[in-house]
Design a protein around this motif. Structure first.
Motif, PDB file in Angstrom:
ATOM      1  N   LEU A 127       0.853  -1.187   0.000  1.00  0.00           N
ATOM      2  CA  LEU A 127       0.000   0.000   0.000  1.00  0.00           C
ATOM      3  C   LEU A 127       0.893   1.243   0.000  1.00  0.00           C
ATOM      4  O   LEU A 127       1.679   1.460   0.928  1.00  0.00           O
ATOM      5  CB  LEU A 127      -0.913  -0.001   1.228  1.00  0.00           C
ATOM      6  CG  LEU A 127      -2.108   0.961   1.135  1.00  0.00           C
ATOM      7  CD1 LEU A 127      -3.065   0.515   0.024  1.00  0.00           C
ATOM      8  CD2 LEU A 127      -2.850   1.035   2.467  1.00  0.00           C
ATOM      9  N   LEU A 156      -2.822   0.720  -4.233  1.00  0.00           N
ATOM     10  CA  LEU A 156      -2.526  -0.661  -3.860  1.00  0.00           C
ATOM     11  C   LEU A 156      -1.729  -1.291  -5.000  1.00  0.00           C
ATOM     12  O   LEU A 156      -2.241  -1.488  -6.099  1.00  0.00           O
ATOM     13  CB  LEU A 156      -3.818  -1.448  -3.618  1.00  0.00           C
ATOM     14  CG  LEU A 156      -3.655  -2.919  -3.214  1.00  0.00           C
ATOM     15  CD1 LEU A 156      -2.898  -3.044  -1.895  1.00  0.00           C
ATOM     16  CD2 LEU A 156      -5.012  -3.614  -3.126  1.00  0.00           C
ATOM     17  N   VAL A 222      -2.714  -6.862   2.894  1.00  0.00           N
ATOM     18  CA  VAL A 222      -1.651  -5.891   2.632  1.00  0.00           C
ATOM     19  C   VAL A 222      -0.385  -6.370   3.336  1.00  0.00           C
ATOM     20  O   VAL A 222      -0.345  -6.470   4.568  1.00  0.00           O
ATOM     21  CB  VAL A 222      -2.047  -4.483   3.122  1.00  0.00           C
ATOM     22  CG1 VAL A 222      -0.878  -3.512   2.957  1.00  0.00           C
ATOM     23  CG2 VAL A 222      -3.267  -3.977   2.347  1.00  0.00           C
TER      24      VAL A 222
END
Length: 436
Positions: A127, A156, A222
Motif C-alpha cells: 500500500l 494498492l 496488505v
C-alpha cells in the motif's frame, strides 16, 4: 700447497667451514640467531639479502625491486580497503535514512485475527500512501498545518508471484467505505466503526487504520506499506532529473503552485508535485481526472527510471536511493536498504508494458454526488483477480470518454482481443508515458 707462481695459496674458506661443521658434535650446537649464518646454505634463507638476481649478475641488487613490489601491494590493499569502507559508509547512511513505522505494526498485530489471509504467499501487495501533511521542511507553503493529515493518494500495488507483472490500483479519496474502529492518532481513544469517505481513515487512525480499511474493502492482505510526503515526492523527481509531460493548454493554478506553458516539457520536483495535485486548473476539476494524471505521471516516472539506466548506474542510483530513503516511512518488513533493493530489482525485471495503472471501478455516490461508491460486480471482480494473483488487462478509455468508461471502470470496446476469461479495465501502462 702453492699456486702456479710458487706462492703459498690462501686456504679455501668454504672447505674449512665444512670441516669445522663436520667436526662439531650436534649436541653442542645451539640455535642460530635470526639473520645470521646459513643464509646461503639453508633452503629457507632469504636470498634477497645476500644473493644476486636470477640472471647471475652479482652486481645488480634485487632488494629495491622487492621493496617496490611490497609497497605496490600495500598501496593496492589500502585502496581496496578504502573503497570497501566507503561503500559500507554509503550503505549504512542509506539504511539509516529509512523510518520504521512500528506503531502501525503493533496496531495491526492486535487485529491479526480479523485480517484476510494471503491466498498466494509469493505474491506481494504494497500500500503506497501519499500524505498531504503540511508539517516538515518545505511543506508548509502548501497550506496551514492543522496538526492532522489525510491520504492525498492511496495506491494498492500488486506484484505477481512470478514477478511478471505489476498492477497499481488507485483508491479514490472520496470513496464511501466502512472504516473500522481504530486507535486515534491524535488525542487518544478510539473511533467507532462507521461509513465515511476513505481518506478520513488516515486522518483518524493513521497507516494502520488505512490498511485495515483497504483490507475490509478488498479482501486483499496488505503485506507492506510506504508513506511519502510532498517533500519526498519532489526529491524523487529531482533525483532522476525530472519527468516529461505534455500539456494541451497552459496551466496557472495558484493553489497547486503551478504555472506552465502548453506543450511537451520536463517537470522538476516542485512542478511535478503541482501537476499531480492540481484539480481546478486541469481537466474538469474532478478527483477522477487527478487520479488519472497521477497514474500517467507515475508510469512516466517508472519508464524514465528503467530506460535511463538509473538502476544500473551507481552514480545515478545513489541520489535516487538517498531521496527515497529519506522521504519514506515503511513497515518493519521493508525498512532496510536490502529490502528496498529487492523491491527495485523486482520492478526492474518487469517490462514497462506490464506495469499497469487503473482506478477501482466507481461512480457518484447515491446520496452525495461529490462522493464515490463502488460499481459492482466490476469492483469485486478486480479484487478477486488480484487476491488470487490472476491477470487483469487494462486499456485506455475511448477519446470521447464514453459513459461506460467513466462509470464502471471498463472500456467501451468489448471486442478488444484479450486472453480468454481475463477481465479488462480502463487504465494504462508505464510504457505509454504521459505524452501518449
Amino acid at each position: 700447497m702453492t699456486d702456479r707462481a710458487g706462492t703459498p695459496a690462501e686456504p679455501d674458506p668454504e672447505p674449512e667451514r665444512e670441516r669445522e661443521r663436520e667436526q662439531e658434535p650436534p649436541t653442542e650446537r645451539g640455535p642460530e640467531p635470526a639473520g645470521t649464518g646459513g643464509s646461503t646454505d639453508s633452503p629457507d634463507g632469504d636470498s634477497s639479502d645476500s644473493a644476486g638476481p636470477a640472471d647471475g649478475d652479482p652486481g645488480a641488487p634485487a632488494k629495491p625491486r622487492r621493496h617496490w613490489l611490497r609497497w605496490t601491494a600495500l598501496g593496492v590493499s589500502v585502496v581496496l580497503l578504502g573503497a570497501a569502507g566507503t561503500g559500507w559508509f554509503f550503505y549504512r547512511k542509506l539504511d539509516d535514512n529509512i523510518t520504521t513505522d512500528t506503531t502501525a505494526a503493533d496496531e495491526l498485530r492486535r487485529y491479526e485475527k480479523e485480517r484476510p489471509a494471503a491466498v498466494v504467499s509469493a505474491a506481494r501487495n504494497i500500500l503506497l500512501i501519499g500524505s498531504d501533511t503540511r508539517s516538515g521542511e518545505g511543506n508548509r507553503k502548501y497550506g496551514r498545518d492543522k496538526g492532522t493529515q489525510r491520504s492525498d493518494t492511496v495506491i494498492l500495488l500488486h506484484l505477481s508471484a512470478d514477478e511478471s507483472g505489476a498492477t497499481a490500483v488507485s483508491i479514490p479519496r472520496d470513496l464511501m467505505v466502512t472504516i473500522p474502529s481504530c486507535a486515534r492518532t491524535e488525542g487518544g481513544g478510539r473511533t467507532r466503526e462507521q461509513q465515511a469517505q476513505f481518506n478520513w481513515s488516515f486522518e483518524w487512525g493513521g497507516t494502520a487504520c488505512t490498511i485495515r480499511t483497504v483490507e475490509k474493502l478488498t479482501g486483499i492482505r496488505v503485506d507492506h506499506h510506504m508513506v511519502i510526503d510532498f517533500r519526498g515526492f519532489k526529491k524523487m523527481v529531482d533525483a532522476v532529473d525530472g519527468v516529461e509531460v505534455c500539456l494541451k493548454e497552459p496551466v496557472d493554478d495558484s493553489d497547486a503552485k503551478l504555472k506552465l506553458p502548453a506543450g511537451r516539457q520536463t517537470l522538476d520536483g516542485e512542478q511535478a508535485l503541482g501537476f499531480v495535485r492540481a484539480r481546478k486548473s486541469l481537466g474538469n476539476g474532478s478527483d477522477t481526472e487527478r487520479m488519472d494524471r497521477q497514474q500517467m505521471f507515475l508510469g512516466a516516472l517508472v519508464n524514465k527510471v528503467q530506460s535511463d539506466g538509473v538502476l544500473l548506474n551507481p552514480a545515478k542510483l545513489y541520489p535516487v536511493l538517498d531521496a527515497a530513503t529519506k522521504s519514506i516511512t515503511t513497515d518493519p518488513g521493508l525498512d532496510s536498504l536490502r529490502d528496498l533493493y529487492d523491491l527495485a530489482r523486482t520492478m526492474r525485471a518487469i517490462p514497462t508494458e506490464k506495469v499497469q495503472f487503473l482506478t477501482v471501478p466507481r461512480r457518484p455516490y447515491t446520496y452525495n454526488a461529490n462522493r464515490d461508491e463502488l460499481v459492482q460486480p466490476a469492483a469485486s471482480e478486480l479484487f478477486r483477480q488480484l487476491r488470487e494473483d490472476r491477470p487483469v488487462v487494462v486499456k485506455k478509455a475511448e477519446p470521447d470518454g464514453g459513459a461506460d468508461a467513466s462509470s464502471d471502470g471498463k472500456p467501451d470496446d468489448a471486442d478488444a482481443p484479450v486472453p480468454s476469461g481475463t477481465p479488462t479495465f480502463t487504465g494504462r501502462n508505464a510504457a505509454e508515458g504521459v505524452c501518449a
